[in-house]
Design an enzyme around this catalytic site. Sequence first.
Site, short mmCIF file in Angstrom:
data_model
loop_
_atom_site.label_atom_id
_atom_site.label_comp_id
_atom_site.label_asym_id
_atom_site.label_seq_id
_atom_site.Cartn_x
_atom_site.Cartn_y
_atom_site.Cartn_z
N GLU A 198 32.59 10.38 10.41
CA GLU A 198 33.59 11.34 10.83
C GLU A 198 34.36 11.79 9.59
O GLU A 198 34.57 11.02 8.65
CB GLU A 198 34.55 10.71 11.85
CG GLU A 198 33.87 10.57 13.21
CD GLU A 198 34.73 9.89 14.26
OE1 GLU A 198 35.97 9.99 14.19
OE2 GLU A 198 34.15 9.25 15.15
N GLY A 207 38.52 0.54 11.60
CA GLY A 207 38.70 0.86 13.02
C GLY A 207 37.71 1.94 13.38
O GLY A 207 36.67 2.08 12.75
N CYS A 218 33.12 3.27 16.01
CA CYS A 218 31.78 2.76 15.68
C CYS A 218 31.79 1.32 15.17
O CYS A 218 31.32 0.41 15.86
CB CYS A 218 31.13 3.67 14.67
SG CYS A 218 31.01 5.37 15.27
N LYS A 262 20.26 1.06 12.45
CA LYS A 262 21.61 1.60 12.65
C LYS A 262 22.65 0.48 12.77
O LYS A 262 23.68 0.50 12.09
CB LYS A 262 21.59 2.46 13.91
CG LYS A 262 22.94 2.92 14.37
CD LYS A 262 23.54 3.90 13.42
CE LYS A 262 25.00 4.11 13.75
NZ LYS A 262 25.53 5.33 13.23
C1 UGA Z 1 30.74 4.74 10.40
C2 UGA Z 1 29.61 4.66 9.35
O1 UGA Z 1 30.16 4.74 8.06
C3 UGA Z 1 28.61 5.82 9.55
O2 UGA Z 1 27.55 5.71 8.64
C4 UGA Z 1 28.09 5.75 10.98
O3 UGA Z 1 27.19 6.80 11.25
C5 UGA Z 1 29.25 5.83 11.95
O4 UGA Z 1 30.16 4.75 11.71
C6 UGA Z 1 28.69 5.74 13.34
O5 UGA Z 1 28.17 4.68 13.72
O6 UGA Z 1 28.69 6.74 14.06
P1 UGA Z 1 32.96 6.22 10.64
O7 UGA Z 1 33.23 5.41 11.88
O8 UGA Z 1 33.11 7.69 10.68
O9 UGA Z 1 31.44 5.95 10.16
O10 UGA Z 1 33.93 5.68 9.52
P2 UGA Z 1 33.81 4.94 8.10
O11 UGA Z 1 33.91 5.94 7.03
O12 UGA Z 1 32.65 4.03 8.09
O13 UGA Z 1 35.14 4.09 8.13
C7 UGA Z 1 35.33 3.08 9.10
C8 UGA Z 1 36.63 2.36 8.88
O14 UGA Z 1 36.57 1.54 7.74
C9 UGA Z 1 37.85 3.26 8.71
O15 UGA Z 1 38.91 2.74 9.50
C10 UGA Z 1 38.16 3.15 7.23
O16 UGA Z 1 39.50 3.35 6.94
C11 UGA Z 1 37.74 1.72 6.95
N1 UGA Z 1 37.38 1.46 5.53
C12 UGA Z 1 36.34 2.12 4.95
C13 UGA Z 1 38.09 0.51 4.82
O17 UGA Z 1 39.04 -0.12 5.34
N2 UGA Z 1 37.75 0.26 3.52
C14 UGA Z 1 36.73 0.90 2.91
O18 UGA Z 1 36.47 0.62 1.72
C15 UGA Z 1 36.02 1.86 3.64
#
Ligand code: UGA
Length: 437
Positions: free
Chosen positions: A152, A261, A264, A208
Site C-alpha cells: 500500500e 500493522g 496483511c 506469499k
Molecule cells: C505488505 C508487504 O510488504 C507486501 O509485499 C505485501 O504484498 C502486502 O503486505 C500484502 O500482503 O498485501 P503493506 O501491508 O502495504 O505490504 O505494508 P509494509 O510496507 O510491508 O509495512 C507493514 C508495516 O511494517 C507498516 O506498519 C510499517 O510501518 C511497518 N514497518 C515496515 C516497520 O515498522 N519497519 C520497517 O522497517 C518497515
Amino acid sequence: MRISVIGCGYLGAVHAACMAKLGHEVVGIDVDSRKIAELAEARAPFYEPELDALLKEVQETGRLTFTTDMSAAEGSSIHFICVGTPQKKGENAADLSYVDAAVTELLPYLSPGDLVVGKSTVPVGTAARLSDAVQGQETEAHLVWNPEFLREGHAVSDTLHPDRFVYGVSDGSEDHPAVAALDEVYALPLSAGTPRLVTDHPTAELVKTAANSFLATKISFINAMAELCEAAGADVTRLADAIGMDDRIGRKFLNAGIGFGGGCLPKDIRAFMARAGELGADQALTFLREVDAINMRRRTRVVELSRELCGGSLMGKRITVLGASFKPESDDVRDSPALSIAAQLQLQGAIVTVTDPKALANAAKRFPELHYETSSEKAVQRADALLLLTEWQEYRDLDPYELVTSVSTPRILDGRNVLDSAKWRAAGWSYRGLGRP
Ligand code: UGA
C-alpha cells in the site's frame, strides 16, 4: 484480453486499473455498491497515490468498467480473484468465506479454457480445494495461484513494475496452458525484464505467506535489538545501518519503531501459524509467535515511554499523536499501531488528539472515542507531549524551532526514529526515540 477482477478493495481496484493500463479490457466486480459507484466515477474509494489519476486515464479509453453484477464476468477469459481474507474473529486463522463465495458465484459464468487466477493471500491448500470446482468437467477452466506482492502506498507502481511474477499451476509445469495465457496478460512487464517463476499450487501460496512472514520477522528482529539497545545504552538506528551494509542482511525493513500493522503482515503471520498447526507442522512456525509478541510489545513500550516523557503520569496530559494510518501514504488504519497506542493512552487518562493527513475518517470509524483534528498546526497547540507514530513526510519535515512556541511543553517521542535527535534537542525539546539513547 478481456479480464474480470472480482473484489475491488485495496488489491482489486488497483489491479483492475493496472490491467486496463496494460491494454486489456477490464470489468471490476464487487458486492459493495458504494465502492463500485465511486470507482465508476474514476474515484478511488481509499487513498492510494497515483490511483485516481490512473482510474481517470484508463476510464477515458473505455477499457475499464465497474459493476456489482457477477454476470459481467461472462465473456472474459481471465478472472482475477482479489477479495479479502481477513483474520477470523477470535481466531488466528484466515476467513476464506469471501474467496469461496467469489469462486462459487463466478462458476456459472466460466467458459471452457478460462483462467481463474487467485491473487488473494490464502492458506496453503486453498487452491487444491478450489480447483476441483473450477477445473471440473462442467467448466473445463483452469485455476492458477498468482500471489500479489504490492505494498500500500506504492500499489500502482508495484503492480505495473513488480519484482517478480509467481504462477502456481496444477502440475507445476511451464507447459501448462495457463502459463502462456498469463504471459500474455503480463506481456508488458515481462518484456521489461520482470522475472517469473512457475510453481505448483502449494508453493505459490506459500511464497506469499513466507515473504510476508520474512518481512515481519525482519521488523521484529530489529525491534528486539531496539529493546536490547535500550537496556545497553546503544543506538539501534546506527546498528541497523551497520548490519544493513552486509548485502546478505540488507538495510530495508530494519527500521525499529512502534512495529508493523496493516491488513496483511499481522493477520498473515497468524493465519500461517494456524495453517501450520492444521498441517501438523506447527513447530516450524512457533518463532512467528515470538515475532508477533515482540511486535505487540512495542505498543506497550511506547505507552510506558510516553508516561516517562510526561514526568511519570499520563493523567490529564494533553498528548498529540501525529499519524493514524498504519504507514505513510495510506489511509488504511487496519491494525494500526499508532491508533492502538492512542487508544491506550486515552484509557490511561491522557487527553489525546490524533491528526493525520489522510486517515482520520477511517480512524474515527474504528475509534470513535478519540479526538481528531485535521489541522496538524491546531493539533499540536498547547500539547504536553507529541508522539510521531506514522512517518508522513510532513511530520518528518516539522521544524522543531517553529513548533516549540506552539506546544505547552516541548517533549517529543519519535516512534519511527525518523527525526534528527540532535536538532530537536538543540531546539529545546526533550526527545525520545525507540532503542536510542
Ligand atoms: C505488505 C508487504 O510488504 C507486501 O509485499 C505485501 O504484498 C502486502 O503486505 C500484502 O500482503 O498485501 P503493506 O501491508 O502495504 O505490504 O505494508 P509494509 O510496507 O510491508 O509495512 C507493514 C508495516 O511494517 C507498516 O506498519 C510499517 O510501518 C511497518 N514497518 C515496515 C516497520 O515498522 N519497519 C520497517 O522497517 C518497515
